[in-house]
Motif scaffolding. Structure first.
Motif, PDB file in Angstrom:
ATOM      1  N   UNK A  38       0.965  -1.300   0.045  1.00  0.00           N
ATOM      2  CA  UNK A  38      -0.004   0.450   0.046  1.00  0.00           C
ATOM      3  C   UNK A  38       0.608   1.111   0.386  1.00  0.00           C
ATOM      4  N   UNK A  39       0.200   2.448   0.115  1.00  0.00           N
ATOM      5  CA  UNK A  39       0.539   3.517   0.215  1.00  0.00           C
ATOM      6  C   UNK A  39       2.048   3.850   1.135  1.00  0.00           C
ATOM      7  N   UNK A  40       0.958   3.841   1.933  1.00  0.00           N
ATOM      8  CA  UNK A  40       1.427   3.576   3.410  1.00  0.00           C
ATOM      9  C   UNK A  40       2.819   3.156   4.234  1.00  0.00           C
ATOM     10  N   UNK A  41       2.705   1.710   3.449  1.00  0.00           N
ATOM     11  CA  UNK A  41       3.834   0.790   3.297  1.00  0.00           C
ATOM     12  C   UNK A  41       5.045   1.167   2.829  1.00  0.00           C
ATOM     13  N   UNK A  42       4.933   2.038   1.977  1.00  0.00           N
ATOM     14  CA  UNK A  42       6.131   2.397   0.651  1.00  0.00           C
ATOM     15  C   UNK A  42       6.229   3.571   1.874  1.00  0.00           C
ATOM     16  N   UNK A  43       5.430   4.919   1.738  1.00  0.00           N
ATOM     17  CA  UNK A  43       6.133   5.278   2.945  1.00  0.00           C
ATOM     18  C   UNK A  43       6.478   5.094   4.208  1.00  0.00           C
ATOM     19  N   UNK A  44       6.305   3.715   4.949  1.00  0.00           N
ATOM     20  CA  UNK A  44       6.933   3.753   6.214  1.00  0.00           C
ATOM     21  C   UNK A  44       8.182   3.393   5.335  1.00  0.00           C
ATOM     22  N   UNK A  45       8.206   2.287   4.371  1.00  0.00           N
ATOM     23  CA  UNK A  45       9.727   1.683   4.135  1.00  0.00           C
ATOM     24  C   UNK A  45      10.653   2.672   3.847  1.00  0.00           C
ATOM     25  N   UNK A  46      10.401   3.661   2.941  1.00  0.00           N
ATOM     26  CA  UNK A  46      11.102   5.304   2.468  1.00  0.00           C
ATOM     27  C   UNK A  46      11.633   5.461   3.475  1.00  0.00           C
ATOM     28  N   UNK A  47      10.863   6.116   5.112  1.00  0.00           N
ATOM     29  CA  UNK A  47      10.957   6.488   5.777  1.00  0.00           C
ATOM     30  C   UNK A  47      12.257   5.908   6.680  1.00  0.00           C
ATOM     31  N   UNK A  48      12.277   4.201   6.927  1.00  0.00           N
ATOM     32  CA  UNK A  48      13.053   3.274   7.291  1.00  0.00           C
ATOM     33  C   UNK A  48      14.318   3.845   6.526  1.00  0.00           C
ATOM     34  N   UNK A  49      14.401   3.584   4.992  1.00  0.00           N
ATOM     35  CA  UNK A  49      15.371   3.774   4.285  1.00  0.00           C
ATOM     36  C   UNK A  49      16.225   5.041   4.528  1.00  0.00           C
ATOM     37  N   UNK A  50      15.106   5.984   4.432  1.00  0.00           N
ATOM     38  CA  UNK A  50      15.972   7.162   4.554  1.00  0.00           C
ATOM     39  C   UNK A  50      16.957   7.935   5.875  1.00  0.00           C
ATOM     40  N   UNK A  51      17.041   7.159   6.751  1.00  0.00           N
ATOM     41  CA  UNK A  51      17.782   6.601   8.085  1.00  0.00           C
ATOM     42  C   UNK A  51      19.639   6.858   6.948  1.00  0.00           C
ATOM     43  N   UNK A  52      19.498   5.828   6.292  1.00  0.00           N
ATOM     44  CA  UNK A  52      20.964   5.725   5.339  1.00  0.00           C
ATOM     45  C   UNK A  52      21.162   6.050   4.157  1.00  0.00           C
ATOM     46  N   UNK A  53      20.392   7.270   3.828  1.00  0.00           N
ATOM     47  CA  UNK A  53      20.538   7.948   2.712  1.00  0.00           C
ATOM     48  C   UNK A  53      20.355   7.278   2.459  1.00  0.00           C
ATOM     49  N   UNK A  54      19.323   7.040   1.836  1.00  0.00           N
ATOM     50  CA  UNK A  54      18.601   6.343   0.184  1.00  0.00           C
ATOM     51  C   UNK A  54      17.798   6.016  -0.065  1.00  0.00           C
ATOM     52  N   UNK A  55      17.938   5.781  -1.399  1.00  0.00           N
ATOM     53  CA  UNK A  55      16.576   6.511  -2.261  1.00  0.00           C
ATOM     54  C   UNK A  55      16.283   5.332  -2.637  1.00  0.00           C
ATOM     55  N   UNK A  56      14.661   5.387  -2.342  1.00  0.00           N
ATOM     56  CA  UNK A  56      14.451   3.426  -2.905  1.00  0.00           C
ATOM     57  C   UNK A  56      12.774   4.503  -3.925  1.00  0.00           C
ATOM     58  N   UNK A  57      13.094   3.704  -4.872  1.00  0.00           N
ATOM     59  CA  UNK A  57      12.459   4.657  -6.129  1.00  0.00           C
ATOM     60  C   UNK A  57      11.829   3.362  -7.405  1.00  0.00           C
ATOM     61  N   UNK A  58      10.657   3.605  -7.137  1.00  0.00           N
ATOM     62  CA  UNK A  58       9.728   2.733  -8.230  1.00  0.00           C
ATOM     63  C   UNK A  58      10.336   2.733 -10.179  1.00  0.00           C
TER      64      UNK A  58
END
Length: 180
Positions: A38-58
């Motif tokens: 879901x959009x909420x799950x993708x947002x939560x995943x992106x938030x968790x990955x941002x801690x590692x300076x990671x960009x999660x891109x579809x």
């Protein structure tokens, strides 16, 4: 019947150029399938990955294939189905892989397909094994604590010798060398 030349659409060219630029800035790529999130799950995943300076891109697979080809990389096997790429530098790749697999345990819809970590291709099982390894900070911490423990033991032995001498007990030094 004449063959008509295809006209390149500026928006698509710009999208490929943007993706190529983003891929060029990262040194490691982890490919995932996000079908069912879901959009909420993708947002939560992106938030968790941002801690590692990671960009999660579809990404669109065709655009990603063009971008990777322009960077002299072949990743066609990972560009099947709905694909998202975690763009990360090598220093944080371990933490990002760990976050992705932890998230996949909570949300089975997320599937890690594989990765290119610092130029080396990893399949999903290798990425999972890599995610279980301690990161750079943890390894340095483990090394320093082992080094510190050895030093502390040595100091305690020296202190015990000094305490015995202060008590008036004669202490002899035993050499570990040749006794002949």
């Amino acid at each position: 019947m004449a063959v008509r030349a295809r006209r390149l659409q500026p928006a698509k060219v710009a999208a490929v150029e943007s993706l190529t630029r983003d891929l060029g800035e990262a040194s490691s790529y982890i490919f995932t399938e996000y079908r069912g999130l879901t959009v909420e799950q993708l947002t939560a995943l992106r938030r968790a990955l941002r801690e590692f300076s990671c960009v999660y891109r579809v990404v669109r697979n065709n655009f990603a294939n063009i971008a990777f080809t322009s960077l002299n990389m072949t990743v066609g096997e990972y560009l099947v189905g709905p694909t998202a790429i975690a763009l990360v530098d090598t220093e944080h790749a371990n933490g990002v892989a760990r976050v992705l697999f932890d998230f996949a345990k909570e949300v089975p819809a997320l599937v890690v397909k594989g990765a290119i970590l610092d130029g080396e291709v990893f399949d999903a099982s290798k990425v999972e094994a890599y995610s279980k390894l301690p990161g750079k900070k943890e390894l340095v911490s483990m090394f320093l604590s082992a080094l510190n423990a050895t030093t502390v033991k040595f100091v305690r032995v020296l202190q015990a010798v000094m305490d015995k001498r202060d008590e008036g007990v004669e202490v002899s030094v035993v050499s570990g060398g040749d006794s002949s």
